[in-house]
Design a protein around this motif. Structure first.
Motif, mmCIF file in Angstrom:
data_model
loop_
_atom_site.group_PDB
_atom_site.id
_atom_site.type_symbol
_atom_site.label_atom_id
_atom_site.label_comp_id
_atom_site.label_asym_id
_atom_site.label_seq_id
_atom_site.Cartn_x
_atom_site.Cartn_y
_atom_site.Cartn_z
ATOM 1 N N GLY A 1 -3.943 0.965 0.144
ATOM 2 C CA GLY A 1 -2.583 1.400 0.407
ATOM 3 C C GLY A 1 -2.452 2.833 0.874
ATOM 4 O O GLY A 1 -1.348 3.368 0.930
ATOM 5 N N ARG A 2 -3.572 3.481 1.223
ATOM 6 C CA ARG A 2 -3.539 4.856 1.689
ATOM 7 C C ARG A 2 -4.474 5.038 2.866
ATOM 8 O O ARG A 2 -5.426 4.278 3.048
ATOM 9 C CB ARG A 2 -3.973 5.833 0.583
ATOM 10 N N ARG A 3 -4.179 6.076 3.634
ATOM 11 C CA ARG A 3 -5.131 6.504 4.649
ATOM 12 C C ARG A 3 -6.068 7.536 4.036
ATOM 13 O O ARG A 3 -5.618 8.442 3.341
ATOM 14 C CB ARG A 3 -4.393 7.123 5.841
ATOM 15 N N HIS A 4 -7.348 7.373 4.304
ATOM 16 C CA HIS A 4 -8.358 8.308 3.801
ATOM 17 C C HIS A 4 -9.213 8.764 4.972
ATOM 18 O O HIS A 4 -9.670 7.940 5.769
ATOM 19 C CB HIS A 4 -9.240 7.651 2.743
ATOM 20 N N ASN B 1 2.696 2.509 11.084
ATOM 21 C CA ASN B 1 3.348 1.465 11.862
ATOM 22 C C ASN B 1 3.640 0.260 10.966
ATOM 23 O O ASN B 1 3.298 0.242 9.784
ATOM 24 C CB ASN B 1 2.490 1.087 13.074
ATOM 25 N N LYS B 2 4.278 -0.748 11.525
ATOM 26 C CA LYS B 2 4.707 -1.905 10.730
ATOM 27 C C LYS B 2 3.530 -2.607 10.062
ATOM 28 O O LYS B 2 3.599 -3.007 8.895
ATOM 29 C CB LYS B 2 5.467 -2.895 11.613
ATOM 30 N N ILE B 3 2.442 -2.757 10.788
ATOM 31 C CA ILE B 3 1.273 -3.435 10.221
ATOM 32 C C ILE B 3 0.725 -2.653 9.038
ATOM 33 O O ILE B 3 0.417 -3.212 7.983
ATOM 34 C CB ILE B 3 0.183 -3.617 11.298
ATOM 35 N N GLU B 4 0.597 -1.345 9.193
ATOM 36 C CA GLU B 4 0.082 -0.513 8.106
ATOM 37 C C GLU B 4 1.039 -0.504 6.927
ATOM 38 O O GLU B 4 0.615 -0.475 5.765
ATOM 39 C CB GLU B 4 -0.183 0.901 8.620
ATOM 40 N N GLN B 5 2.349 -0.539 7.194
ATOM 41 C CA GLN B 5 3.320 -0.604 6.103
ATOM 42 C C GLN B 5 3.162 -1.900 5.309
ATOM 43 O O GLN B 5 3.228 -1.909 4.079
ATOM 44 C CB GLN B 5 4.745 -0.504 6.658
ATOM 45 N N ILE B 6 2.943 -3.007 6.017
ATOM 46 C CA ILE B 6 2.726 -4.290 5.340
ATOM 47 C C ILE B 6 1.451 -4.235 4.502
ATOM 48 O O ILE B 6 1.427 -4.635 3.330
ATOM 49 C CB ILE B 6 2.641 -5.441 6.363
ATOM 50 N N ALA B 7 0.375 -3.713 5.113
ATOM 51 C CA ALA B 7 -0.897 -3.626 4.401
ATOM 52 C C ALA B 7 -0.772 -2.745 3.163
ATOM 53 O O ALA B 7 -1.323 -3.068 2.094
ATOM 54 C CB ALA B 7 -1.983 -3.092 5.330
ATOM 55 N N ALA C 1 -1.243 -3.808 -0.732
ATOM 56 C CA ALA C 1 -2.255 -3.104 -1.534
ATOM 57 C C ALA C 1 -1.674 -2.558 -2.829
ATOM 58 O O ALA C 1 -2.372 -2.465 -3.838
ATOM 59 C CB ALA C 1 -2.874 -1.971 -0.721
ATOM 60 N N ARG C 2 -0.377 -2.210 -2.819
ATOM 61 C CA ARG C 2 0.253 -1.642 -4.008
ATOM 62 C C ARG C 2 0.865 -2.692 -4.919
ATOM 63 O O ARG C 2 1.239 -2.378 -6.063
ATOM 64 C CB ARG C 2 1.322 -0.640 -3.571
ATOM 65 N N ASN C 3 0.998 -3.935 -4.428
ATOM 66 C CA ASN C 3 1.743 -4.934 -5.194
ATOM 67 C C ASN C 3 1.045 -6.278 -5.338
ATOM 68 O O ASN C 3 1.648 -7.230 -5.829
ATOM 69 C CB ASN C 3 3.114 -5.162 -4.534
ATOM 70 N N TYR C 4 -0.222 -6.385 -4.918
ATOM 71 C CA TYR C 4 -0.868 -7.695 -4.893
ATOM 72 C C TYR C 4 -1.073 -8.308 -6.282
ATOM 73 O O TYR C 4 -1.262 -9.512 -6.403
ATOM 74 C CB TYR C 4 -2.210 -7.629 -4.159
ATOM 75 N N THR C 5 -1.040 -7.491 -7.339
ATOM 76 C CA THR C 5 -1.188 -8.053 -8.683
ATOM 77 C C THR C 5 0.119 -8.653 -9.200
ATOM 78 O O THR C 5 0.126 -9.292 -10.248
ATOM 79 C CB THR C 5 -1.674 -6.993 -9.684
ATOM 80 N N GLU C 6 1.203 -8.439 -8.474
ATOM 81 C CA GLU C 6 2.505 -8.998 -8.854
ATOM 82 C C GLU C 6 2.795 -10.244 -8.016
ATOM 83 O O GLU C 6 2.062 -10.585 -7.093
ATOM 84 C CB GLU C 6 3.608 -7.951 -8.619
ATOM 85 N N ARG C 7 3.912 -10.916 -8.352
ATOM 86 C CA ARG C 7 4.350 -12.037 -7.534
ATOM 87 C C ARG C 7 4.789 -11.505 -6.170
ATOM 88 O O ARG C 7 5.585 -10.577 -6.083
ATOM 89 C CB ARG C 7 5.518 -12.757 -8.208
#
Length: 306
Positions: free
Chosen positions: A52-55, A175-181, A185-191
């Motif tokens: 969920g971040r750029r490194h 961009n939109k794709i990175e926002q989705i990714a 990445a920040r919420n995949y453990t939730e519904r």
């Protein structure tokens, strides 16, 4: 030989012990594999989207991360000359590196040195590993692993955990794709549902699904699944919680769905995954997290959850 990402490579396909110069290109989809990955950039820079971040892997600074976390090069600065080393997980676990470093690595963090003081030495070191591994003998591989262990130990002892080592850009700049990714990445453990994801980036569901698949070559469902499988791998390697808890804490709605997804992704059952790659004694050295139970009052899985 120069390495390059193959977008057709199977999910979780291992690289093994390698060290190669890599061709800097933006990746059409995320990669993930079980090895620890080291990056050393001689000139230019490489920017990853991970967790969920750029490194940014900067010139002259050693970077490391556990590549089970989906990761993707989204930018690079010309001219980029860099090398990538991959180290099998069982070798890194057997080295008993400092616990703080191991926990940070296995929790999915992108670790990077804050200075390039060892730039010249590391350049020679990576070039040497690349040359030695091309020889291909068991003795050369053993020597390379010994040198990698020493370098990672030095890295672990000198690594600064300052926030500046992680360059997180505001979501508005993505961009939109990175926002989705990033949202996944920040919420995949939730519904998670397609509707939630689409609303977050202000797209309709059909547009979000098609844009993501067309750009990254992977469906939203499979991208979420990749994160959940990677999370489960980290829990299996670094904790002693029950398999049922691993499933729920990784975002799966049932143990049967978890077992099926894990078997398809990793070609073995969860209980066998790290028995295949390392000994129980080695894993036990890094299992420090207490068991956590899913509460009865937790949210019930929705039909569209996978």
């Amino acid at each position: 030989m120069i390495g390059a990402f193959d977008p057709e490579r199977p999910d979780f396909s291992p690289y093994g012990l390698t060290c190669l110069p890599w061709r800097a290109t933006t990746m059409p989809r995320p990669d993930h594999h079980s090895e620890i990955e080291l990056n050393f950039v001689k000139t230019g820079s490489v920017t990853y989207l991970l967790g969920g971040r750029r490194h940014v892997a900067h010139t002259g600074r050693l970077s490391a991360f556990w590549a089970a976390m989906p990761h993707q090069i989204v930018e690079f600065e010309e001219p980029t000359d860099y090398l990538v080393a991959t180290i099998p997980l069982q070798d890194v676990v057997s080295w008993t590196l400092p616990e703080k470093f191991v926990k940070a690595l296995f929790s999915g963090q992108f670790l990077s040195e804050t200075s390039g003081d060892r730039r010249q030495a590391d350049s020679l070191l990576f070039d040497g590993w690349s040359a030695d591994l091309r020889i291909g003998t068991a003795e050369m591989k053993r020597l390379v692993l010994l040198e990698m262990q020493a370098r990672l130990t030095r890295f672990a002892l000198t690594l600064s955990r300052e926030p500046a080592a992680h360059e997180s850009l505001p979501e508005a700049s993505l961009n939109k794709i990175e926002q989705i990714a990033c949202f996944i990445a920040r919420n995949y453990t939730e519904r998670l549902s397609v509707r939630q994801i689409a609303e977050h980036v202000q797209l309709n569901q059909f547009a979000a699904m098609n844009l993501f698949k067309r750009t990254l070559g992977v469906t939203l469902f499979n991208y979420i699944l990749q994160h959940r499988i990677s999370h489960a791998q980290r829990l299996l390697a670094t904790s002693d919680i029950a398999i049922t808890d691993v499933a729920y804490e990784s975002g799966f709605s049932s143990i049967s769905r978890f077992n099926d997804a894990f078997l398809r992704a990793c070609a073995c059952a969860p209980l066998m995954k790290f028995a295949c790659s390392t000994t129980a004694e080695q894993i036990a050295c890094h299992r420090r997290q207490p068991s956590r139970k899913r509460t009865a009052g937790g949210p019930a899985p929705r039909r569209d959850q996978r």
